[in-house]
Design an enzyme around this catalytic site. Structure first.
Site, PDB file in Angstrom:
ATOM      1  N   HIS A   1       0.870  -1.178   0.000  1.00 26.65           N
ATOM      2  CA  HIS A   1       0.000   0.000   0.000  1.00 26.65           C
ATOM      3  C   HIS A   1       0.901   1.220   0.000  1.00 26.65           C
ATOM      4  O   HIS A   1       1.705   1.407   0.893  1.00 26.65           O
ATOM      5  CB  HIS A   1      -0.925  -0.008   1.211  1.00 26.65           C
ATOM      6  CG  HIS A   1      -1.995   1.028   1.088  1.00 26.65           C
ATOM      7  ND1 HIS A   1      -3.252   0.726   0.612  1.00 26.65           N
ATOM      8  CD2 HIS A   1      -1.983   2.356   1.303  1.00 26.65           C
ATOM      9  CE1 HIS A   1      -3.978   1.821   0.576  1.00 26.65           C
ATOM     10  NE2 HIS A   1      -3.232   2.839   0.990  1.00 26.65           N
ATOM     11  N   CYS A   2       0.786   2.016  -1.036  1.00 21.67           N
ATOM     12  CA  CYS A   2       1.719   3.126  -1.202  1.00 21.67           C
ATOM     13  C   CYS A   2       1.102   4.426  -0.711  1.00 21.67           C
ATOM     14  O   CYS A   2       0.072   4.854  -1.208  1.00 21.67           O
ATOM     15  CB  CYS A   2       2.096   3.252  -2.676  1.00 21.67           C
ATOM     16  SG  CYS A   2       3.315   4.530  -2.968  1.00 21.67           S
ATOM     17  N   VAL A   3       1.761   5.044   0.276  1.00 24.26           N
ATOM     18  CA  VAL A   3       1.219   6.290   0.826  1.00 24.26           C
ATOM     19  C   VAL A   3       1.367   7.441  -0.169  1.00 24.26           C
ATOM     20  O   VAL A   3       0.580   8.369  -0.172  1.00 24.26           O
ATOM     21  CB  VAL A   3       1.908   6.681   2.155  1.00 24.26           C
ATOM     22  CG1 VAL A   3       1.446   5.758   3.262  1.00 24.26           C
ATOM     23  CG2 VAL A   3       3.417   6.657   2.022  1.00 24.26           C
TER      24      VAL A   3
ATOM     25  N   ASN B   1      -2.962   4.763  -2.625  1.00 23.75           N
ATOM     26  CA  ASN B   1      -3.658   3.635  -3.228  1.00 23.75           C
ATOM     27  C   ASN B   1      -2.836   2.378  -2.997  1.00 23.75           C
ATOM     28  O   ASN B   1      -1.660   2.460  -2.650  1.00 23.75           O
ATOM     29  CB  ASN B   1      -3.824   3.878  -4.737  1.00 23.75           C
ATOM     30  CG  ASN B   1      -4.880   3.005  -5.356  1.00 23.75           C
ATOM     31  OD1 ASN B   1      -5.485   2.166  -4.698  1.00 23.75           O
ATOM     32  ND2 ASN B   1      -5.095   3.180  -6.652  1.00 23.75           N
TER      33      ASN B   1
END
Ligand SMILES: [Zn+2]
Ligand SMILES: [Zn+2]
Length: 253
Positions: A99-101, A105
């Site tokens: 999960h990429c901050v 998303n």
């Protein structure tokens, strides 16, 4: 280009599991195509591909979503808590990477390529900026005189250092992901497998690369897939992945 890739990563659904998804039994596997029934594309496999696609016999179940998980899917607790994602608030992501901050998303089967392109173009851009800033210093040291005040020169220097640091961290990330793509491993799987020397999704780096970027060279550098690729590469839909014929699913543990 950077913005195009960035918005593609942000906007593209990383790939959720449809509510009625369940693993196929052996009988169903004979004639039914899992992708047709679920309405997620209509990939028809030729016999050679079908032979390679070994549907995992290991049935995985997500207790948070209360439904079956396709192979390589993982539950994301961040997506689960962000309610805008889906009404039920639960989320299993197909071939979840992380999960990429930065892109707010999840990075999963359907937007991994866009994420990689975003990294790549950001790297190019920051490298370019670093080189431009470097030129300013070269001129200063070579000619000894410069239009800029000491204050703005110091500001340029700080920008340069920060930019270099940023570029190098992206480069590290990029190299890590290139290695992962080459081995057909997601970040999560890289943490999970650790000791296993043989990875059943590893089909050689060329095929592994094609599973993320597609076969169509025209589409390698843009955040999109060609119609042909979506039809002939089932892995792009995120539900099933060809496995190495020499490794039986049972040997994975
Ligand atoms: Zn789940
Ligand atoms: Zn997520």
């Amino acid at each position: 280009m950077v913005m195009w890739c960035y918005s593609s990563v942000v906007v593209t659904d990383p790939g959720g599991v449809p509510p009625n998804w369940r693993p196929l039994t052996d009988e169903e596997n004979g004639d039914a195509n899992p992708l047709v029934g679920s309405g997620y594309g209509s990939a028809q496999l030729d016999p050679k591909q079908s032979a390679m696609v070994a549907v995992s016999q290991e049935i995985r179940f997500c207790h948070k979503c209360k439904q079956f998980k396709p192979p390589r899917a993982h539950h994301c607790s961040v997506c689960e808590s962000s309610s805008y994602m889906n009404s039920s608030g639960r989320r299993c992501i197909l071939k979840m990477d992380h999960h990429c901050v930065w892109v707010v998303n999840c990075v999963g089967a359907l937007n991994y390529k866009y994420f990689l392109l975003f990294l790549f173009y950001t790297f190019l851009e920051t490298t370019l900026v670093s080189l431009l800033l470097l030129r300013v210093f070269m001129e200063f040291f070579n000619e000894g005189e410069i239009d800029e005040t000491p204050g703005s020169l110091a500001a340029t220097f700080i920008t340069f250092v920060l930019n270099i640091a940023f570029t190098l961290s992206i480069l590290g990330f990029l190299i890590m992901h290139i290695t992962l793509v080459g081995a057909n491993t997601s970040t999560i799987e890289a943490y999970e497998k650790k000791t296993s020397p043989k990875w059943r999704y590893d089909l050689g780096w060329k095929k592994n690369f094609e599973q993320v970027f597609g076969l169509d060279k025209k589409y390698w550098f843009i955040p999109a897939y060609s119609e042909d690729d979506l039809r002939r590469l089932p892995a792009l839909h995120g539900f099933e992945y060809p496995t190495r014929p020499d490794l039986e699913p049972l040997q994975q543990h």
